[in-house]
Design a protein around this motif. Structure first.
Motif, PDB file in Angstrom:
ATOM      1  N   ASP A   1       0.460  -1.514   0.386  1.00  0.00           N
ATOM      2  CA  ASP A   1       0.351  -0.187   0.354  1.00  0.00           C
ATOM      3  C   ASP A   1       1.038   1.723  -0.248  1.00  0.00           C
ATOM      4  O   ASP A   1       1.152   1.734   0.739  1.00  0.00           O
ATOM      5  N   LYS A   2       0.840   2.367  -1.030  1.00  0.00           N
ATOM      6  CA  LYS A   2       1.379   3.491  -0.922  1.00  0.00           C
ATOM      7  C   LYS A   2       1.875   4.153   0.253  1.00  0.00           C
ATOM      8  O   LYS A   2       3.066   5.101   0.558  1.00  0.00           O
ATOM      9  N   LYS A   3       0.535   4.866   0.780  1.00  0.00           N
ATOM     10  CA  LYS A   3       0.349   5.397   1.726  1.00  0.00           C
ATOM     11  C   LYS A   3       0.652   5.120   2.757  1.00  0.00           C
ATOM     12  O   LYS A   3       1.337   5.643   3.484  1.00  0.00           O
ATOM     13  N   ARG A   4       0.490   3.148   3.085  1.00  0.00           N
ATOM     14  CA  ARG A   4       1.630   3.138   4.578  1.00  0.00           C
ATOM     15  C   ARG A   4       2.765   2.867   4.067  1.00  0.00           C
ATOM     16  O   ARG A   4       3.802   3.138   4.903  1.00  0.00           O
ATOM     17  N   ILE A   5       3.464   2.912   3.401  1.00  0.00           N
ATOM     18  CA  ILE A   5       4.662   3.599   2.286  1.00  0.00           C
ATOM     19  C   ILE A   5       5.374   4.829   3.016  1.00  0.00           C
ATOM     20  O   ILE A   5       6.129   4.892   3.877  1.00  0.00           O
ATOM     21  N   GLU A   6       4.206   5.160   2.964  1.00  0.00           N
ATOM     22  CA  GLU A   6       4.728   6.951   2.337  1.00  0.00           C
ATOM     23  C   GLU A   6       4.074   6.936   3.986  1.00  0.00           C
ATOM     24  O   GLU A   6       5.602   8.044   4.271  1.00  0.00           O
TER      25      GLU A   6
ATOM     26  N   TYR B   1       9.815   1.661  -4.678  1.00  0.00           N
ATOM     27  CA  TYR B   1       8.605   2.845  -4.049  1.00  0.00           C
ATOM     28  C   TYR B   1       9.523   3.826  -2.530  1.00  0.00           C
ATOM     29  O   TYR B   1       9.565   4.753  -2.780  1.00  0.00           O
ATOM     30  N   PHE B   2       9.896   2.731  -1.810  1.00  0.00           N
ATOM     31  CA  PHE B   2       9.670   2.845  -0.654  1.00  0.00           C
ATOM     32  C   PHE B   2      11.351   3.925  -0.208  1.00  0.00           C
ATOM     33  O   PHE B   2      11.898   4.959   0.039  1.00  0.00           O
ATOM     34  N   ALA B   3      11.878   3.124  -1.433  1.00  0.00           N
ATOM     35  CA  ALA B   3      12.940   4.082  -1.405  1.00  0.00           C
ATOM     36  C   ALA B   3      13.312   5.551  -2.351  1.00  0.00           C
ATOM     37  O   ALA B   3      14.123   6.165  -0.888  1.00  0.00           O
ATOM     38  N   LYS B   4      12.544   5.901  -2.550  1.00  0.00           N
ATOM     39  CA  LYS B   4      11.948   6.805  -3.477  1.00  0.00           C
ATOM     40  C   LYS B   4      11.476   7.047  -1.994  1.00  0.00           C
ATOM     41  O   LYS B   4      12.038   8.625  -2.482  1.00  0.00           O
ATOM     42  N   CYS B   5      10.991   7.002  -2.006  1.00  0.00           N
ATOM     43  CA  CYS B   5       9.946   7.999   0.033  1.00  0.00           C
ATOM     44  C   CYS B   5      10.871   7.987   0.622  1.00  0.00           C
ATOM     45  O   CYS B   5      10.791   9.021   1.320  1.00  0.00           O
ATOM     46  N   ILE B   6      11.615   7.173   1.039  1.00  0.00           N
ATOM     47  CA  ILE B   6      13.167   7.663   2.077  1.00  0.00           C
ATOM     48  C   ILE B   6      14.087   8.813   1.464  1.00  0.00           C
ATOM     49  O   ILE B   6      14.315   9.487   2.854  1.00  0.00           O
ATOM     50  N   ARG B   7      14.060   8.470   0.448  1.00  0.00           N
ATOM     51  CA  ARG B   7      15.197   9.595   0.052  1.00  0.00           C
ATOM     52  C   ARG B   7      14.060  10.714  -0.737  1.00  0.00           C
ATOM     53  O   ARG B   7      15.274  11.864   0.131  1.00  0.00           O
ATOM     54  N   GLU B   8      13.715  11.221  -0.695  1.00  0.00           N
ATOM     55  CA  GLU B   8      12.115  12.386  -0.848  1.00  0.00           C
ATOM     56  C   GLU B   8      12.917  13.529   0.966  1.00  0.00           C
ATOM     57  O   GLU B   8      13.112  13.910   0.655  1.00  0.00           O
ATOM     58  N   ARG B   9      12.460  12.066   1.397  1.00  0.00           N
ATOM     59  CA  ARG B   9      12.706  12.368   3.110  1.00  0.00           C
ATOM     60  C   ARG B   9      14.044  13.468   3.303  1.00  0.00           C
ATOM     61  O   ARG B   9      13.773  13.308   4.901  1.00  0.00           O
TER      62      ARG B   9
ATOM     63  N   MET C   1       7.770   8.366   8.513  1.00  0.00           N
ATOM     64  CA  MET C   1       7.886   7.644  10.355  1.00  0.00           C
ATOM     65  C   MET C   1       9.432   7.735  10.784  1.00  0.00           C
ATOM     66  O   MET C   1       9.581   8.697  11.909  1.00  0.00           O
ATOM     67  N   LEU C   2      10.108   7.130  10.094  1.00  0.00           N
ATOM     68  CA  LEU C   2      11.941   6.594   9.604  1.00  0.00           C
ATOM     69  C   LEU C   2      11.891   8.282   9.731  1.00  0.00           C
ATOM     70  O   LEU C   2      13.506   8.802  10.758  1.00  0.00           O
ATOM     71  N   ALA C   3      12.041   8.763   8.718  1.00  0.00           N
ATOM     72  CA  ALA C   3      12.971  10.421   9.183  1.00  0.00           C
ATOM     73  C   ALA C   3      12.295  11.441  10.352  1.00  0.00           C
ATOM     74  O   ALA C   3      13.328  11.707  10.863  1.00  0.00           O
ATOM     75  N   ASP C   4      11.156  10.860  10.706  1.00  0.00           N
ATOM     76  CA  ASP C   4      11.179  11.660  12.082  1.00  0.00           C
ATOM     77  C   ASP C   4      11.664  11.576  13.176  1.00  0.00           C
ATOM     78  O   ASP C   4      11.891  11.789  14.422  1.00  0.00           O
TER      79      ASP C   4
END
Length: 250
Positions: free
Chosen positions: A99-104, A137-145, A109-112
């Protein structure tokens, strides 16, 4: 200070041995029926206590797949940030939800929580049972944060060897390299656990093997907390962490 812990400078938390992958190279063997996981609040309290007495330079979280319990993971990292541990890292296969929303949500959460660096396990072995799309997708999300991320493959025999597994791993890595992700050195698989069973033809099993990650019991440099709370000769849920450290004998 316990003389056997005089050089202690690293804390490792194996959050769970449950995993979303069933990798034939895994040194831990089968992860079936693994249900235990570390309590993040109890682990966080241990971090703060240890850091009052020892100079801890590095905090690592891994598994199994630690992000099966992201809330507990984040409690550990928040404590590490509060204790001002300068290096706070995690190893993950990146697959805990489609689920993309859960991944985001988890990425935020991790960034914070103060995670600084994530090693993302991607290779032929992980991707036999783990879909690459949610991992990417997870990799891109954490990089963006703002979290530093490197793709960390497992190599069979050596990075240079052209066996079919390494060929497939290079193909998978290219997806990340084309998107600007950095590639970590990775690690060479050793003959333990599943690897000894499923990949035995690639090893000389007549040669004695030593685990490269084991500490000298008389010179503990890294404390490893297991999913059931075990650490050294004690248990985090039964005794105060400082009592465990003071009582330790090899």
């Amino acid at each position: 200070m316990n003389e056997y812990l005089r050089n202690l400078n690293r804390l490792e938390f194996i959050v769970t041995m449950a995993c979303t992958g069933k990798c034939k190279h895994c040194s831990e063997g089968s992860h079936e029926s693994c249900t235990e996981h570390l309590d993040g609040q109890v682990s966080g309290q241990a971090i703060l206590q240890i850091c009052k007495q020892y100079k801890i330079d590095s905090l690592m979280v891994f598994g199994g797949e630690p992000l099966l319990y992201p809330e507990e993971v984040c409690k550990i990292f928040r404590a590490g940030a509060e204790a001002k541990i300068p290096q706070r890292d995690m190893i993950t296969n990146g697959y805990f939800s489609k689920d993309k929303k859960r991944i985001e949500e988890v990425a935020t959460m991790l960034a914070d929580s103060g995670v600084m660096y994530i090693m993302l396990s991607v290779d032929a072995f992980h991707q036999e049972t783990i879909p690459i799309e949610p991992v990417f997708y997870f990799a891109k999300c954490i990089r963006e944060r703002g979290i530093n991320v490197e793709v960390n493959p497992a190599w069979l025999v050596s990075e240079e060897d052209n066996n079919p597994y390494n060929v497939k791993t290079r193909e998978l890595l290219q997806l990340f390299l084309d998107d600007g992700f950095e590639l970590a050195n990775g690690n060479v698989i050793w003959p333990e656990g599943n690897a000894r069973v499923h990949l035995s033809e690639f090893f000389d099993l007549s040669v004695p093997f030593e685990n490269p990650y084991e500490d000298d019991p008389k010179d503990i440099r890294a404390l490893s907390f297991e999913p059931d709370g075990k650490v050294l000769n004690g248990n985090l849920y039964e005794k105060n962490i400082m009592e465990i450290l003071e009582a330790y004998q090899p």
